[in-house]
Motif scaffolding. Structure first.
Motif, PDB file in Angstrom:
ATOM      1  N   PRO A   9     -39.052  77.585   5.861  1.00 52.25           N
ATOM      2  CA  PRO A   9     -39.617  78.987   5.856  1.00 52.25           C
ATOM      3  C   PRO A   9     -38.917  79.880   4.891  1.00 52.25           C
ATOM      4  O   PRO A   9     -37.798  79.668   4.474  1.00 52.25           O
ATOM      5  CB  PRO A   9     -39.243  79.335   7.342  1.00 52.25           C
ATOM      6  CG  PRO A   9     -38.919  78.277   8.207  1.00 52.25           C
ATOM      7  CD  PRO A   9     -38.231  77.093   7.113  1.00 52.25           C
ATOM      8  N   PRO A  10     -39.714  81.033   4.513  1.00 51.73           N
ATOM      9  CA  PRO A  10     -39.138  81.812   3.642  1.00 51.73           C
ATOM     10  C   PRO A  10     -37.557  82.168   3.882  1.00 51.73           C
ATOM     11  O   PRO A  10     -37.001  82.513   2.915  1.00 51.73           O
ATOM     12  CB  PRO A  10     -39.914  83.090   3.560  1.00 51.73           C
ATOM     13  CG  PRO A  10     -41.432  82.395   3.887  1.00 51.73           C
ATOM     14  CD  PRO A  10     -40.860  81.427   4.979  1.00 51.73           C
ATOM     15  N   ASP A  11     -37.347  82.794   5.177  1.00 47.10           N
ATOM     16  CA  ASP A  11     -36.166  83.268   5.334  1.00 47.10           C
ATOM     17  C   ASP A  11     -35.012  82.200   5.161  1.00 47.10           C
ATOM     18  O   ASP A  11     -33.678  82.577   4.712  1.00 47.10           O
ATOM     19  CB  ASP A  11     -35.920  83.822   6.968  1.00 47.10           C
ATOM     20  CG  ASP A  11     -36.648  84.990   6.980  1.00 47.10           C
ATOM     21  OD1 ASP A  11     -36.948  85.729   6.044  1.00 47.10           O
ATOM     22  OD2 ASP A  11     -37.116  85.391   8.195  1.00 47.10           O
ATOM     23  N   ASP A  12     -35.489  80.861   5.526  1.00 43.81           N
ATOM     24  CA  ASP A  12     -34.254  79.714   5.225  1.00 43.81           C
ATOM     25  C   ASP A  12     -34.080  79.581   3.553  1.00 43.81           C
ATOM     26  O   ASP A  12     -33.047  79.469   3.050  1.00 43.81           O
ATOM     27  CB  ASP A  12     -34.719  78.457   5.723  1.00 43.81           C
ATOM     28  CG  ASP A  12     -34.841  78.508   7.217  1.00 43.81           C
ATOM     29  OD1 ASP A  12     -34.245  79.453   8.015  1.00 43.81           O
ATOM     30  OD2 ASP A  12     -35.148  77.623   7.914  1.00 43.81           O
ATOM     31  N   ALA A  13     -35.289  79.842   2.809  1.00 47.75           N
ATOM     32  CA  ALA A  13     -35.475  79.802   1.449  1.00 47.75           C
ATOM     33  C   ALA A  13     -34.297  80.590   0.844  1.00 47.75           C
ATOM     34  O   ALA A  13     -33.692  80.363  -0.064  1.00 47.75           O
ATOM     35  CB  ALA A  13     -36.696  79.896   0.922  1.00 47.75           C
ATOM     36  N   ARG A  14     -34.361  81.884   1.324  1.00 46.76           N
ATOM     37  CA  ARG A  14     -33.536  83.068   0.792  1.00 46.76           C
ATOM     38  C   ARG A  14     -31.955  82.733   1.213  1.00 46.76           C
ATOM     39  O   ARG A  14     -31.285  82.703   0.147  1.00 46.76           O
ATOM     40  CB  ARG A  14     -33.734  84.193   1.692  1.00 46.76           C
ATOM     41  CG  ARG A  14     -32.895  85.428   1.360  1.00 46.76           C
ATOM     42  CD  ARG A  14     -33.120  86.693   2.219  1.00 46.76           C
ATOM     43  NE  ARG A  14     -34.419  87.393   1.671  1.00 46.76           N
ATOM     44  CZ  ARG A  14     -34.667  88.363   0.933  1.00 46.76           C
ATOM     45  NH1 ARG A  14     -33.557  88.845   0.246  1.00 46.76           N
ATOM     46  NH2 ARG A  14     -35.817  88.639   0.663  1.00 46.76           N
ATOM     47  N   ALA A  15     -31.701  82.281   2.301  1.00 48.50           N
ATOM     48  CA  ALA A  15     -30.413  81.796   2.875  1.00 48.50           C
ATOM     49  C   ALA A  15     -30.121  80.759   1.792  1.00 48.50           C
ATOM     50  O   ALA A  15     -28.813  80.541   1.174  1.00 48.50           O
ATOM     51  CB  ALA A  15     -30.401  81.319   4.275  1.00 48.50           C
ATOM     52  N   LEU A  16     -30.780  79.589   1.630  1.00 50.87           N
ATOM     53  CA  LEU A  16     -30.634  78.457   0.941  1.00 50.87           C
ATOM     54  C   LEU A  16     -30.273  78.773  -0.587  1.00 50.87           C
ATOM     55  O   LEU A  16     -29.265  78.538  -1.354  1.00 50.87           O
ATOM     56  CB  LEU A  16     -31.660  77.458   0.846  1.00 50.87           C
ATOM     57  CG  LEU A  16     -31.360  76.646   2.247  1.00 50.87           C
ATOM     58  CD1 LEU A  16     -32.687  75.881   2.512  1.00 50.87           C
ATOM     59  CD2 LEU A  16     -30.293  75.793   2.321  1.00 50.87           C
ATOM     60  N   THR A  17     -31.095  79.707  -1.339  1.00 56.13           N
ATOM     61  CA  THR A  17     -31.109  80.228  -2.577  1.00 56.13           C
ATOM     62  C   THR A  17     -29.663  81.094  -2.573  1.00 56.13           C
ATOM     63  O   THR A  17     -28.663  80.550  -3.536  1.00 56.13           O
ATOM     64  CB  THR A  17     -32.154  81.240  -2.965  1.00 56.13           C
ATOM     65  OG1 THR A  17     -33.233  80.398  -3.104  1.00 56.13           O
ATOM     66  CG2 THR A  17     -31.866  81.897  -4.205  1.00 56.13           C
ATOM     67  N   GLN A  18     -29.297  81.884  -1.661  1.00 53.06           N
ATOM     68  CA  GLN A  18     -28.202  82.535  -1.856  1.00 53.06           C
ATOM     69  C   GLN A  18     -27.163  81.639  -1.658  1.00 53.06           C
ATOM     70  O   GLN A  18     -25.924  81.679  -2.744  1.00 53.06           O
ATOM     71  CB  GLN A  18     -27.849  83.431  -0.654  1.00 53.06           C
ATOM     72  CG  GLN A  18     -29.068  84.741  -1.170  1.00 53.06           C
ATOM     73  CD  GLN A  18     -29.349  85.750   0.055  1.00 53.06           C
ATOM     74  OE1 GLN A  18     -28.407  85.615   1.078  1.00 53.06           O
ATOM     75  NE2 GLN A  18     -29.978  86.861  -0.236  1.00 53.06           N
ATOM     76  N   ALA A  19     -26.840  80.732  -0.945  1.00 53.72           N
ATOM     77  CA  ALA A  19     -25.960  79.703  -0.749  1.00 53.72           C
ATOM     78  C   ALA A  19     -25.580  79.049  -2.042  1.00 53.72           C
ATOM     79  O   ALA A  19     -24.634  78.768  -2.440  1.00 53.72           O
ATOM     80  CB  ALA A  19     -25.906  78.990   0.498  1.00 53.72           C
ATOM     81  N   THR A  20     -26.573  78.495  -2.490  1.00 57.91           N
ATOM     82  CA  THR A  20     -26.701  77.585  -3.591  1.00 57.91           C
ATOM     83  C   THR A  20     -26.409  78.167  -4.706  1.00 57.91           C
ATOM     84  O   THR A  20     -25.065  77.860  -5.555  1.00 57.91           O
ATOM     85  CB  THR A  20     -28.014  76.913  -4.028  1.00 57.91           C
ATOM     86  OG1 THR A  20     -28.376  76.221  -2.607  1.00 57.91           O
ATOM     87  CG2 THR A  20     -28.022  75.801  -5.058  1.00 57.91           C
ATOM     88  N   LEU A  21     -26.650  79.406  -5.209  1.00 60.63           N
ATOM     89  CA  LEU A  21     -26.293  80.157  -6.244  1.00 60.63           C
ATOM     90  C   LEU A  21     -24.935  80.565  -6.214  1.00 60.63           C
ATOM     91  O   LEU A  21     -23.983  80.458  -7.316  1.00 60.63           O
ATOM     92  CB  LEU A  21     -27.082  81.503  -6.634  1.00 60.63           C
ATOM     93  CG  LEU A  21     -28.649  81.102  -6.788  1.00 60.63           C
ATOM     94  CD1 LEU A  21     -29.360  82.307  -7.083  1.00 60.63           C
ATOM     95  CD2 LEU A  21     -28.804  80.140  -8.089  1.00 60.63           C
TER      96      LEU A  21
END
Length: 128
Positions: free
Chosen positions: A17-29
Motif C-alpha cells: 500500500p502507498p503508506d507502506d511505500a512511503r515508510a519503505l522509501t524513507q527507511a531505504t534512503l
C-alpha cells in the motif's frame, strides 16, 4: 519525479500500500545514505524530489558506515516497521525507482560503494 509519483512507483513495484511505500522509501534512503559516502549521498539527493532530499542528507566529508546486506535489510525493516521479506521487496523497489530518477552514471557511482549483494537490488527480483 515528484514525491507522490516516486511513492506510487515503489508501491506498484513492491506490491505494498502507498503508506507502506512511503515508510519503505524513507527507511531505504536513510539506510542507503549511511552506507555511501557523504559526497555520493549529496549527488543522489540532487536528483530526487525536494521532499526526499533530507533523507539523503549527510555532511559531504562523512565516510560511509561499513555493513553488509543483512544489516542493510535489518535497518530498513526496523525503520519501516516491516518484516525482513517486506524490507527486501521494498528496498528493491526503491533502488530500482532511484535508478530511473538519477540515471545510470550517478547510480553506478553510488552503487560502486556498496557490497555487491546490496547493488543487486537494482536487478529485477528472481522469479521463484
Amino acid at each position: 519525479m515528484a514525491e507522490p509519483e516516486f511513492y506510487a512507483r515503489v508501491s506498484a513495484r513492491a506490491g505494498v500500500p502507498p503508506d507502506d511505500a512511503r515508510a519503505l522509501t524513507q527507511a531505504t534512503l536513510r539506510t542507503l545514505a549511511e552506507r555511501i559516502s557523504g559526497g555520493e549521498a549529496a549527488e543522489l539527493s540532487a536528483h530526487v524530489a525536494h521532499e526526499l532530499r533530507p533523507l539523503l542528507a549527510r555532511p559531504r566529508t562523512d565516510d560511509p558506515e561499513a555493513f553488509g546486506y543483512d544489516e542493510f535489510l535489518r535497518r530498513i525493516a526496523e525503520r519501516a516497521g516491516v518484516s525482513p521479506a517486506e524490507a527486501e521487496r521494498g528496498a528493491r523497489a526503491v533502488v530500482q525507482a532511484l535508478h530511473r530518477v538519477i540515471g545510470p552514471a550517478a547510480f553506478h557511482r553510488a552503487l560502486s560503494q556498496l557490497p555487491a549483494r546490496i547493488g543487486e537490488l537494482a536487478q529485477p527480483a528472481p522469479r521463484g
